[in-house]
Design an enzyme around this catalytic site. Sequence first.
Site, PDB file in Angstrom:
ATOM      1  N   ASN A 175       0.869  -1.178   0.000  1.00  0.00           N
ATOM      2  CA  ASN A 175       0.000   0.000   0.000  1.00  0.00           C
ATOM      3  C   ASN A 175       0.906   1.228   0.000  1.00  0.00           C
ATOM      4  O   ASN A 175       1.551   1.524   0.997  1.00  0.00           O
ATOM      5  CB  ASN A 175      -0.888  -0.025   1.254  1.00  0.00           C
ATOM      6  CG  ASN A 175      -1.701   1.249   1.417  1.00  0.00           C
ATOM      7  OD1 ASN A 175      -1.781   2.066   0.504  1.00  0.00           O
ATOM      8  ND2 ASN A 175      -2.302   1.425   2.589  1.00  0.00           N
ATOM      9  N   TRP A 176       0.944   1.889  -1.134  1.00  0.00           N
ATOM     10  CA  TRP A 176       1.848   3.047  -1.261  1.00  0.00           C
ATOM     11  C   TRP A 176       1.315   4.292  -0.554  1.00  0.00           C
ATOM     12  O   TRP A 176       2.023   5.275  -0.417  1.00  0.00           O
ATOM     13  CB  TRP A 176       2.107   3.338  -2.747  1.00  0.00           C
ATOM     14  CG  TRP A 176       3.208   2.503  -3.330  1.00  0.00           C
ATOM     15  CD1 TRP A 176       3.677   1.317  -2.821  1.00  0.00           C
ATOM     16  CD2 TRP A 176       3.982   2.766  -4.507  1.00  0.00           C
ATOM     17  NE1 TRP A 176       4.700   0.843  -3.614  1.00  0.00           N
ATOM     18  CE2 TRP A 176       4.906   1.718  -4.647  1.00  0.00           C
ATOM     19  CE3 TRP A 176       3.983   3.801  -5.450  1.00  0.00           C
ATOM     20  CZ2 TRP A 176       5.830   1.658  -5.706  1.00  0.00           C
ATOM     21  CZ3 TRP A 176       4.894   3.743  -6.506  1.00  0.00           C
ATOM     22  CH2 TRP A 176       5.803   2.688  -6.628  1.00  0.00           C
ATOM     23  N   LYS A 177       0.027   4.263  -0.157  1.00  0.00           N
ATOM     24  CA  LYS A 177      -0.583   5.429   0.494  1.00  0.00           C
ATOM     25  C   LYS A 177      -0.379   6.682  -0.384  1.00  0.00           C
ATOM     26  O   LYS A 177      -0.399   6.570  -1.606  1.00  0.00           O
ATOM     27  CB  LYS A 177      -0.012   5.601   1.908  1.00  0.00           C
ATOM     28  CG  LYS A 177      -0.096   4.306   2.728  1.00  0.00           C
ATOM     29  CD  LYS A 177       0.187   4.499   4.187  1.00  0.00           C
ATOM     30  CE  LYS A 177       0.048   3.158   4.914  1.00  0.00           C
ATOM     31  NZ  LYS A 177       0.159   3.267   6.350  1.00  0.00           N
ATOM     32  N   HIS A 230      -9.359   1.554   5.090  1.00  0.00           N
ATOM     33  CA  HIS A 230      -8.076   1.691   5.794  1.00  0.00           C
ATOM     34  C   HIS A 230      -8.266   2.629   6.988  1.00  0.00           C
ATOM     35  O   HIS A 230      -9.018   3.606   6.912  1.00  0.00           O
ATOM     36  CB  HIS A 230      -6.999   2.240   4.844  1.00  0.00           C
ATOM     37  CG  HIS A 230      -5.621   2.101   5.415  1.00  0.00           C
ATOM     38  ND1 HIS A 230      -5.137   2.975   6.358  1.00  0.00           N
ATOM     39  CD2 HIS A 230      -4.650   1.185   5.212  1.00  0.00           C
ATOM     40  CE1 HIS A 230      -3.908   2.596   6.711  1.00  0.00           C
ATOM     41  NE2 HIS A 230      -3.593   1.511   6.031  1.00  0.00           N
ATOM     42  N   GLU A 255      -6.564   4.936   8.059  1.00  0.00           N
ATOM     43  CA  GLU A 255      -6.267   6.349   7.773  1.00  0.00           C
ATOM     44  C   GLU A 255      -7.474   7.027   7.129  1.00  0.00           C
ATOM     45  O   GLU A 255      -7.683   8.233   7.308  1.00  0.00           O
ATOM     46  CB  GLU A 255      -5.004   6.439   6.897  1.00  0.00           C
ATOM     47  CG  GLU A 255      -3.759   6.118   7.724  1.00  0.00           C
ATOM     48  CD  GLU A 255      -2.617   5.481   6.953  1.00  0.00           C
ATOM     49  OE1 GLU A 255      -2.622   5.535   5.710  1.00  0.00           O
ATOM     50  OE2 GLU A 255      -1.722   4.920   7.610  1.00  0.00           O
ATOM     51  N   GLU A 302      -5.052  -4.591  10.770  1.00  0.00           N
ATOM     52  CA  GLU A 302      -3.965  -3.634  10.951  1.00  0.00           C
ATOM     53  C   GLU A 302      -4.194  -2.853  12.248  1.00  0.00           C
ATOM     54  O   GLU A 302      -4.933  -1.853  12.250  1.00  0.00           O
ATOM     55  CB  GLU A 302      -3.919  -2.656   9.781  1.00  0.00           C
ATOM     56  CG  GLU A 302      -3.730  -3.326   8.433  1.00  0.00           C
ATOM     57  CD  GLU A 302      -3.170  -2.364   7.391  1.00  0.00           C
ATOM     58  OE1 GLU A 302      -2.086  -2.621   6.879  1.00  0.00           O
ATOM     59  OE2 GLU A 302      -3.832  -1.346   7.106  1.00  0.00           O
ATOM     60  N   GLY A 345       3.174   2.029  10.838  1.00  0.00           N
ATOM     61  CA  GLY A 345       4.233   3.031  10.714  1.00  0.00           C
ATOM     62  C   GLY A 345       4.994   3.284  12.002  1.00  0.00           C
ATOM     63  O   GLY A 345       5.750   4.258  12.091  1.00  0.00           O
ATOM     64  N   SER A 370       3.840  -2.314  10.193  1.00  0.00           N
ATOM     65  CA  SER A 370       5.293  -2.419  10.387  1.00  0.00           C
ATOM     66  C   SER A 370       5.860  -3.763   9.938  1.00  0.00           C
ATOM     67  O   SER A 370       6.803  -4.284  10.545  1.00  0.00           O
ATOM     68  CB  SER A 370       5.661  -2.142  11.848  1.00  0.00           C
ATOM     69  OG  SER A 370       5.320  -0.807  12.187  1.00  0.00           O
ATOM     70  N   GLY A 429       3.033  -1.230   4.171  1.00  0.00           N
ATOM     71  CA  GLY A 429       3.107   0.182   3.811  1.00  0.00           C
ATOM     72  C   GLY A 429       4.523   0.565   3.424  1.00  0.00           C
ATOM     73  O   GLY A 429       4.965   0.389   2.292  1.00  0.00           O
ATOM     74  N   GLY A 430       5.263   1.096   4.392  1.00  0.00           N
ATOM     75  CA  GLY A 430       6.598   1.636   4.123  1.00  0.00           C
ATOM     76  C   GLY A 430       7.524   0.703   3.363  1.00  0.00           C
ATOM     77  O   GLY A 430       8.237   1.134   2.445  1.00  0.00           O
TER      78      GLY A 430
HETATM   79  P1  13P Z   1       3.393   0.241   7.543  1.00  0.00           P
HETATM   80  O1  13P Z   1       3.810  -1.082   6.934  1.00  0.00           O
HETATM   81  O2  13P Z   1       4.163   1.391   7.015  1.00  0.00           O
HETATM   82  O3  13P Z   1       3.340   0.142   9.025  1.00  0.00           O
HETATM   83  O4  13P Z   1       1.876   0.509   7.056  1.00  0.00           O
HETATM   84  C1  13P Z   1       0.931  -0.485   7.218  1.00  0.00           C
HETATM   85  C2  13P Z   1      -0.294  -0.099   6.478  1.00  0.00           C
HETATM   86  O5  13P Z   1      -1.009   0.806   6.903  1.00  0.00           O
HETATM   87  C3  13P Z   1      -0.602  -0.805   5.238  1.00  0.00           C
HETATM   88  O6  13P Z   1      -1.897  -0.543   4.807  1.00  0.00           O
END
Ligand code: 13P
Length: 258
Positions: free
Chosen positions: A12-14, A97, A99, A168, A174, A213, A234-235
């Site tokens: 997920n590149w956000k 999500h 967020e 999640e 993150g 993470s 994510g990251g």
């Molecule tokens: P991180 O892997 O950066 O913690 O993000 C997780 C995430 O929100 C994937 O949707």
Amino acid sequence: MSTTVRPLIAGNWKMHGLSAELHEIGAIAASVHARPPAADVLICVPATLLSRAAQIAAGRIAIGGEDCHAEVSGAFTGDVSADMLKDAGAAAVIVGHSERRLHHGETGPMVAAKAKAAWRSGLSTIVCIGESEVQRRRGDALAVCGDQIADSLPQDLARSGTAAIAYEPLWAIGSGHVPTADQIAEMHRHLRTCLVALAGAAGASIRILYGGSVTADNADEVLGLPDVGGVLIGGASLLAVDFDAVLRCVPEALFAPA
Ligand code: 13P
């Protein structure tokens, strides 16, 4: 990892990524083609990159969107429908999500409507759920996530076999803080029970991804837990070198695709 379900390794590149970063998609696709993991691979990118990412991926990995509107079309300035994502080359979409729940006030019923729209458009749907740190400390994590499944995942979609759940925990996203193996296993076992209660036999094969993470340092252990059907990253999905390292935690396929 459930032995009956092929895992899904999803990125997920956000709100990250410009044209200059598209070569990372090419590098991931090339690496998957050269050394196919025994997993489905999906990268969800901002809508602006979707069609170019899909072209670059050339079917070697799937490309997805990060959100969609619940309506097919209409006067919704700035929104993107599931049909539009599909038209741009998406095979899947993330909905709900944390967020979006947090920053856009998305509720369970809103997420369920988006999930239904995605399903109608022929997209695979990843429905995200997860508890906050406070909810976990209060001992409410299992109940909160069970309730989120009930209100965010429509029963007919669950029965269709085209949805996945991403667990999640908000405090793990993150942050570098990953739940213990016992915490993940306990939650995934509970979610499986909820899914079977919701969708009967189909609930037994819905993939439940863990997200928060995930890196190559912990993917091996996470993917080895019962009822973990993949990861949502994510990251560590932004650079091919990091994402590849996670893919290496999945056993290679015995046969390369034709
Ligand atoms: P991180 O892997 O950066 O913690 O993000 C997780 C995430 O929100 C994937 O949707």
